[in-house]
Design a protein around this motif. Structure first.
Motif, short mmCIF file in Angstrom:
data_model
loop_
_atom_site.label_atom_id
_atom_site.label_comp_id
_atom_site.label_asym_id
_atom_site.label_seq_id
_atom_site.Cartn_x
_atom_site.Cartn_y
_atom_site.Cartn_z
N GLN A 172 0.84 -1.20 0.00
CA GLN A 172 0.00 0.00 0.00
C GLN A 172 0.88 1.25 0.00
OE1 GLN A 172 0.32 -2.30 2.34
NE2 GLN A 172 0.11 -1.52 4.41
N ASP A 173 0.49 2.18 -0.87
CA ASP A 173 1.31 3.38 -1.06
C ASP A 173 0.40 4.51 -1.53
OD1 ASP A 173 4.10 4.67 -1.47
OD2 ASP A 173 3.08 4.97 -3.39
N ALA A 174 0.41 5.62 -0.81
CA ALA A 174 -0.48 6.73 -1.14
C ALA A 174 -0.17 7.31 -2.52
CB ALA A 174 -0.38 7.82 -0.07
N GLY A 175 1.10 7.40 -2.87
CA GLY A 175 1.47 7.97 -4.16
C GLY A 175 1.02 7.11 -5.32
N ARG A 179 -1.69 8.50 -8.17
CA ARG A 179 -1.43 8.53 -9.62
C ARG A 179 -2.46 7.71 -10.38
NH1 ARG A 179 3.64 8.96 -7.21
NH2 ARG A 179 3.90 6.71 -6.97
N LEU A 180 -2.97 6.62 -9.76
CA LEU A 180 -4.04 5.84 -10.37
C LEU A 180 -5.30 6.69 -10.50
CD1 LEU A 180 -4.61 2.66 -11.07
CD2 LEU A 180 -6.01 2.80 -9.01
N VAL A 181 -5.65 7.39 -9.43
CA VAL A 181 -6.85 8.24 -9.45
C VAL A 181 -6.71 9.35 -10.47
CG1 VAL A 181 -8.22 9.89 -8.11
CG2 VAL A 181 -7.51 7.72 -7.08
N ASP A 218 -1.75 12.47 2.48
CA ASP A 218 -0.64 11.84 1.76
C ASP A 218 -0.91 11.70 0.27
OD1 ASP A 218 0.84 11.68 4.04
OD2 ASP A 218 0.59 9.52 4.35
N VAL A 219 -2.15 11.32 -0.11
CA VAL A 219 -2.43 11.17 -1.54
C VAL A 219 -2.38 12.52 -2.24
CG1 VAL A 219 -3.72 9.00 -1.35
CG2 VAL A 219 -4.94 11.17 -1.18
N HIS A 220 -2.82 13.56 -1.56
CA HIS A 220 -2.79 14.88 -2.19
C HIS A 220 -1.40 15.50 -2.17
CE1 HIS A 220 -7.15 14.38 -1.67
NE2 HIS A 220 -7.27 15.24 -2.68
N ALA A 221 -0.57 15.10 -1.22
CA ALA A 221 0.82 15.55 -1.24
C ALA A 221 1.56 14.91 -2.40
CB ALA A 221 1.50 15.20 0.08
N ALA A 222 1.21 13.66 -2.72
CA ALA A 222 1.87 12.96 -3.83
C ALA A 222 1.50 13.57 -5.17
CB ALA A 222 1.51 11.48 -3.79
N VAL A 223 0.25 13.99 -5.32
CA VAL A 223 -0.24 14.63 -6.55
C VAL A 223 -1.01 15.88 -6.12
CG1 VAL A 223 -1.65 14.39 -8.63
CG2 VAL A 223 -0.40 12.41 -7.74
N PRO A 224 -0.36 17.02 -6.03
CA PRO A 224 -0.99 18.22 -5.48
C PRO A 224 -2.28 18.64 -6.18
CG PRO A 224 1.38 18.52 -5.58
CD PRO A 224 1.09 17.23 -6.30
N ALA A 227 -7.23 16.77 -6.59
CA ALA A 227 -8.65 17.08 -6.39
C ALA A 227 -9.37 17.40 -7.70
CB ALA A 227 -8.81 18.23 -5.40
N GLU A 228 -8.63 17.77 -8.73
CA GLU A 228 -9.24 18.07 -10.02
C GLU A 228 -9.68 16.80 -10.75
OE1 GLU A 228 -6.37 20.28 -12.21
OE2 GLU A 228 -6.14 21.84 -10.67
N SER A 229 -9.23 15.63 -10.28
CA SER A 229 -9.44 14.39 -11.02
C SER A 229 -10.57 13.52 -10.48
CB SER A 229 -8.14 13.57 -11.04
OG SER A 229 -7.10 14.30 -11.66
N TYR A 230 -11.18 13.91 -9.36
CA TYR A 230 -12.28 13.11 -8.83
C TYR A 230 -13.35 14.03 -8.27
CZ TYR A 230 -10.39 13.81 -4.09
OH TYR A 230 -9.95 14.37 -2.91
N ASP A 231 -14.55 13.45 -8.05
CA ASP A 231 -15.72 14.27 -7.73
C ASP A 231 -16.33 13.97 -6.36
OD1 ASP A 231 -16.12 15.41 -10.59
OD2 ASP A 231 -15.98 13.23 -10.87
#
Length: 361
Positions: A172-175, A179-181, A218-224, A227-231
């Protein structure tokens, strides 16, 4: 998600289905925008329609169903839609909407189906094609004009509990999930302007080295710009006891965990008004404190529905009870894993079934 096994006596389930624990009507329950069941009817084979009818008769208007990448594309570049076509057609004919859970990595892409792809582009292509087939204006609906296309899938859930080792091949890894999301969310949005994405969120998670961290942050730190990619967010606010416990029990251990998740979402600019409870339930078995009584299961489910339609009204947009049936756990698994059903192994109803039915009215 505790995967529903099909070690159930099908004939008994169908024969005894109406002999369950009858419960008298209680005080009316508040409305939950989307009330559903984790039924996994895809795996019931010739009994799929019967299990969908049982789900509907229990009050569910929605089914959370797995659409497995490894089954749709077992050979790279070749899509096999026959099973999911049958699933969608059958559910539509019975007036049931589907929340698809996009999960399962093919062997050609990873050694284990629970591996979250480190290169998410192929998963994103699969997600895009699910939307193009079953989403608004999808190919499936054009090929089946007799079916009501208002039941086209609109929301798509990306993976299941990626913060747990059993759903991330112990890595398991937040990053990796972030990136998948991003890849799949962008592909889904591009496939149709009305398609919407649910990302799996949790408050705390345990890294492979045993460190506890904050998942949303952590997931948002990995991909700042994530939030633009999910609803919206998919949450599983399981609790060992009452859905909302005492102050001493801690908010992170029950439904109040959703409030903590929202606080973190607000801090990173994520959506806070589309929280979907895509799994919640309590197991019934003789073991204590691992399981609760059948009466407690019913009481807790009612309390959760009241909270979703009351205290959390306006931002909890769905509640999916886990699960339709009990099952016999695999060797070595705790007894509680197979005891979350609203129906016994033989198909008889537990008292919680009457609660869901009341809510579904």
């Amino acid at each position: 998600m505790r995967r529903l096994r099909l070690l159930v006596l099908l004939a008994a389930a169908l024969t005894l289905g109406t002999l369950g624990c009858a419960a008298s009507d209680g005080e009316p329950l508040p409305t939950v925008p989307r009330l559903g069941l984790v039924s996994n009817t895809l795996d019931w084979g010739t009994q799929m329609a019967a299990m969908q009818r049982r789900s509907r008769d229990l009050g569910a208007g929605w089914l959370r169903e797995e659409i497995r990448w490894n089954e749709v594309e077992p050979v790279r570049g070749t899509r096999r839609w026959a099973r999911t076509d049958r699933l969608v057609a059958s559910a539509t004919r019975r007036g049931l909407r589907i929340l698809p859970l996009l999960i399962g990595t093919p062997r050609w892409a990873a050694p284990d189906p629970t591996t979250i792809p480190t290169d998410p582009r192929r998963y994103a292509a699969f997600a895009r094609d699910v939307v193009r087939r079953y989403g608004p204006d999808g190919a499936f609906w054009r090929a089946n004009p007799d079916l009501d296309r208002r039941f086209a899938m609109a929301w798509f859930e990306l993976w299941n509990e990626p913060f747990l080792p059993q759903f991330a091949a112990d890595r398991q890894d937040a990053g990796t999930y972030a990136r998948l999301v991003q890849a799949a969310g962008n592909a889904i949005h591009a496939a149709h302007p009305r398609a919407r994405v649910l990302a799996a969120m949790e408050y705390e998670w345990k890294t492979p080295d045993g460190t506890f961290r904050r998942w949303v942050r952590d997931v948002h730190a990995a991909v700042p710009e994530l939030a633009e990619s999910y609803d919206g967010v998919a949450v599983h606010p399981y609790s060992p006891g009452a859905p909302i416990g005492t102050a001493a029990a801690g908010a992170s251990k029950d439904l109040r965990r959703m409030e903590l998740i929202r606080e973190d979402l607000r801090a990173v600019g994520g959506p806070t008004d589309q929280v979907w409870i895509t799994e919640i339930g309590w197991p019934t078995c003789p073991q204590r404190p691992a399981c609760v009584s059948r009466a407690q299961q019913a009481r807790y489910l009612e309390q959760a529905i009241r909270a979703a339609g009351g205290r959390y009204r306006g931002w909890v947009r769905a509640l999916f009870a886990y699960a339709l049936f009990d099952f016999r756990p695999a060797s070595g698994e705790p007894l509680r894993e197979g005891a979350f059903g609203l129906l016994e192994l033989d198909g008889r109803e537990k008292p919680a079934a009457a609660v869901l039915r009341r809510a579904g009215r």
